[in-house]
Motif scaffolding. Sequence first.
Motif, PDB file in Angstrom:
ATOM      1  N   LEU A  66     -39.750  43.069  -2.140  1.00  0.00           N
ATOM      2  CA  LEU A  66     -39.464  41.640  -2.041  1.00  0.00           C
ATOM      3  C   LEU A  66     -38.220  41.265  -2.845  1.00  0.00           C
ATOM      4  CD1 LEU A  66     -40.353  38.971  -0.859  1.00  0.00           C
ATOM      5  CD2 LEU A  66     -41.765  38.615  -2.878  1.00  0.00           C
ATOM      6  N   VAL A  67     -38.062  41.835  -4.024  1.00  0.00           N
ATOM      7  CA  VAL A  67     -36.891  41.543  -4.857  1.00  0.00           C
ATOM      8  C   VAL A  67     -35.618  42.022  -4.164  1.00  0.00           C
ATOM      9  CG1 VAL A  67     -35.734  42.128  -7.032  1.00  0.00           C
ATOM     10  CG2 VAL A  67     -38.159  41.530  -7.024  1.00  0.00           C
ATOM     11  N   ILE A  68     -35.663  43.203  -3.577  1.00  0.00           N
ATOM     12  CA  ILE A  68     -34.486  43.743  -2.887  1.00  0.00           C
ATOM     13  C   ILE A  68     -34.131  42.889  -1.683  1.00  0.00           C
ATOM     14  CG2 ILE A  68     -33.617  45.696  -1.548  1.00  0.00           C
ATOM     15  CD1 ILE A  68     -35.189  47.504  -3.457  1.00  0.00           C
ATOM     16  N   ILE A  69     -35.117  42.531  -0.885  1.00  0.00           N
ATOM     17  CA  ILE A  69     -34.852  41.728   0.317  1.00  0.00           C
ATOM     18  C   ILE A  69     -34.297  40.356  -0.064  1.00  0.00           C
ATOM     19  CG2 ILE A  69     -35.936  40.550   2.267  1.00  0.00           C
ATOM     20  CD1 ILE A  69     -37.721  43.042   2.550  1.00  0.00           C
ATOM     21  N   MET A  70     -34.879  39.723  -1.047  1.00  0.00           N
ATOM     22  CA  MET A  70     -34.376  38.402  -1.458  1.00  0.00           C
ATOM     23  C   MET A  70     -32.978  38.503  -2.073  1.00  0.00           C
ATOM     24  SD  MET A  70     -36.461  36.408  -0.222  1.00  0.00           S
ATOM     25  CE  MET A  70     -35.602  34.966  -0.761  1.00  0.00           C
ATOM     26  N   SER A  71     -32.701  39.583  -2.780  1.00  0.00           N
ATOM     27  CA  SER A  71     -31.359  39.785  -3.328  1.00  0.00           C
ATOM     28  C   SER A  71     -30.335  39.948  -2.213  1.00  0.00           C
ATOM     29  CB  SER A  71     -31.332  41.015  -4.235  1.00  0.00           C
ATOM     30  OG  SER A  71     -32.153  40.828  -5.356  1.00  0.00           O
ATOM     31  N   VAL A  72     -30.695  40.722  -1.208  1.00  0.00           N
ATOM     32  CA  VAL A  72     -29.780  40.929  -0.078  1.00  0.00           C
ATOM     33  C   VAL A  72     -29.575  39.629   0.697  1.00  0.00           C
ATOM     34  CG1 VAL A  72     -29.520  42.123   2.137  1.00  0.00           C
ATOM     35  CG2 VAL A  72     -30.231  43.394   0.104  1.00  0.00           C
ATOM     36  N   VAL A  73     -30.626  38.853   0.894  1.00  0.00           N
ATOM     37  CA  VAL A  73     -30.481  37.569   1.592  1.00  0.00           C
ATOM     38  C   VAL A  73     -29.584  36.628   0.786  1.00  0.00           C
ATOM     39  CG1 VAL A  73     -31.749  35.493   2.308  1.00  0.00           C
ATOM     40  CG2 VAL A  73     -32.636  37.755   2.875  1.00  0.00           C
ATOM     41  N   THR A  74     -29.786  36.574  -0.520  1.00  0.00           N
ATOM     42  CA  THR A  74     -28.940  35.730  -1.368  1.00  0.00           C
ATOM     43  C   THR A  74     -27.489  36.191  -1.302  1.00  0.00           C
ATOM     44  OG1 THR A  74     -30.801  35.332  -2.848  1.00  0.00           O
ATOM     45  CG2 THR A  74     -28.595  34.868  -3.713  1.00  0.00           C
ATOM     46  N   MET A  75     -27.273  37.494  -1.353  1.00  0.00           N
ATOM     47  CA  MET A  75     -25.908  38.010  -1.259  1.00  0.00           C
ATOM     48  C   MET A  75     -25.292  37.671   0.097  1.00  0.00           C
ATOM     49  SD  MET A  75     -26.127  41.718  -3.032  1.00  0.00           S
ATOM     50  CE  MET A  75     -26.990  41.950  -4.561  1.00  0.00           C
ATOM     51  N   ALA A  76     -26.082  37.755   1.159  1.00  0.00           N
ATOM     52  CA  ALA A  76     -25.563  37.423   2.491  1.00  0.00           C
ATOM     53  C   ALA A  76     -25.122  35.962   2.561  1.00  0.00           C
ATOM     54  CB  ALA A  76     -26.624  37.711   3.555  1.00  0.00           C
ATOM     55  N   VAL A  77     -25.870  35.075   1.924  1.00  0.00           N
ATOM     56  CA  VAL A  77     -25.491  33.662   1.885  1.00  0.00           C
ATOM     57  C   VAL A  77     -24.154  33.501   1.164  1.00  0.00           C
ATOM     58  CG1 VAL A  77     -26.108  31.412   0.912  1.00  0.00           C
ATOM     59  CG2 VAL A  77     -27.837  32.778   2.087  1.00  0.00           C
ATOM     60  N   PHE A  78     -23.983  34.188   0.035  1.00  0.00           N
ATOM     61  CA  PHE A  78     -22.723  34.111  -0.700  1.00  0.00           C
ATOM     62  C   PHE A  78     -21.575  34.721   0.098  1.00  0.00           C
ATOM     63  CE2 PHE A  78     -25.191  33.007  -4.433  1.00  0.00           C
ATOM     64  CZ  PHE A  78     -24.350  32.117  -5.065  1.00  0.00           C
ATOM     65  N   VAL A  79     -21.821  35.803   0.797  1.00  0.00           N
ATOM     66  CA  VAL A  79     -20.769  36.427   1.606  1.00  0.00           C
ATOM     67  C   VAL A  79     -20.300  35.467   2.692  1.00  0.00           C
ATOM     68  CG1 VAL A  79     -20.335  38.240   3.315  1.00  0.00           C
ATOM     69  CG2 VAL A  79     -21.397  38.808   1.126  1.00  0.00           C
ATOM     70  N   ILE A  80     -21.228  34.831   3.370  1.00  0.00           N
ATOM     71  CA  ILE A  80     -20.863  33.872   4.427  1.00  0.00           C
ATOM     72  C   ILE A  80     -20.088  32.704   3.830  1.00  0.00           C
ATOM     73  CG2 ILE A  80     -21.803  32.202   6.077  1.00  0.00           C
ATOM     74  CD1 ILE A  80     -24.106  34.282   6.507  1.00  0.00           C
ATOM     75  N   ALA A  81     -20.565  32.171   2.709  1.00  0.00           N
ATOM     76  CA  ALA A  81     -19.887  31.032   2.080  1.00  0.00           C
ATOM     77  C   ALA A  81     -18.491  31.413   1.598  1.00  0.00           C
ATOM     78  CB  ALA A  81     -20.726  30.509   0.919  1.00  0.00           C
ATOM     79  N   LEU A  82     -18.351  32.576   0.979  1.00  0.00           N
ATOM     80  CA  LEU A  82     -17.037  32.998   0.489  1.00  0.00           C
ATOM     81  C   LEU A  82     -16.084  33.316   1.639  1.00  0.00           C
ATOM     82  CD1 LEU A  82     -18.061  35.181  -2.571  1.00  0.00           C
ATOM     83  CD2 LEU A  82     -16.868  32.987  -2.617  1.00  0.00           C
ATOM     84  N   ALA A  83     -16.587  33.918   2.701  1.00  0.00           N
ATOM     85  CA  ALA A  83     -15.729  34.193   3.858  1.00  0.00           C
ATOM     86  C   ALA A  83     -15.237  32.885   4.477  1.00  0.00           C
ATOM     87  CB  ALA A  83     -16.484  35.032   4.888  1.00  0.00           C
ATOM     88  N   TYR A  84     -16.111  31.926   4.589  1.00  0.00           N
ATOM     89  CA  TYR A  84     -15.734  30.622   5.139  1.00  0.00           C
ATOM     90  C   TYR A  84     -14.748  29.910   4.211  1.00  0.00           C
ATOM     91  CZ  TYR A  84     -16.409  26.223   7.645  1.00  0.00           C
ATOM     92  OH  TYR A  84     -16.211  25.085   8.364  1.00  0.00           O
ATOM     93  N   THR A  85     -14.950  30.025   2.914  1.00  0.00           N
ATOM     94  CA  THR A  85     -14.031  29.442   1.941  1.00  0.00           C
ATOM     95  C   THR A  85     -12.659  30.102   2.034  1.00  0.00           C
ATOM     96  OG1 THR A  85     -15.840  28.889   0.449  1.00  0.00           O
ATOM     97  CG2 THR A  85     -13.649  29.012  -0.515  1.00  0.00           C
ATOM     98  N   SER A  86     -12.634  31.418   2.176  1.00  0.00           N
ATOM     99  CA  SER A  86     -11.372  32.131   2.310  1.00  0.00           C
ATOM    100  C   SER A  86     -10.620  31.678   3.558  1.00  0.00           C
ATOM    101  CB  SER A  86     -11.625  33.637   2.366  1.00  0.00           C
ATOM    102  OG  SER A  86     -10.421  34.342   2.541  1.00  0.00           O
ATOM    103  N   LEU A  87     -11.330  31.533   4.649  1.00  0.00           N
ATOM    104  CA  LEU A  87     -10.714  31.040   5.880  1.00  0.00           C
ATOM    105  C   LEU A  87     -10.168  29.628   5.689  1.00  0.00           C
ATOM    106  CD1 LEU A  87     -10.137  31.514   8.895  1.00  0.00           C
ATOM    107  CD2 LEU A  87     -12.403  30.545   9.356  1.00  0.00           C
TER     108      LEU A  87
END
Length: 145
Positions: A66-87
């Motif tokens: 559960l900790v790994i899955i939630m960490s990966v989901v949180t990281m995915a949210v940050f990746v999407i937000a940072l990619a959109y910010t970069s664009l």
Amino acid sequence: MTEQPAGSVPEDAPSTASTMPTEPTPRQLVAGRVAATLVAVEALVITGLAGFYLYELLIGEGVDLLVIIMSVVTMAVFVIALAYTSLGLVRRHPRAQAPAIAFNFLMVPMGIALFEFAPWWMAVGVLGLGVGVVVSTFLMGRLET
């Protein structure tokens, strides 16, 4: 009080030339590209960390599913937000500066704290990345709508 004819501009209204957005200077364009590139690098690094977490899960080294899955989901949210910010920074969108600055203001204390817990080069990298994005985002100038 006199009535203004239709289509005329009142005398106390600001001139159109002063309210029109100005073209960015070459320095501001370069700063924007630097900021966008650094934010994209952050997104790629977090993507790599998420991939590493998933790899650990697949080889059975993960401690808590559960900790790994939630960490990966949180990281995915940050990746999407940072990619959109970069664009947004590449396109000089006015709403892209705030998340870039906010995220990287948080990177600065994290980089400082890493000097105690990580190799010096990693701490310097995180600190430099955070400061670099904040400075280059400020150097972009104020983005107009």
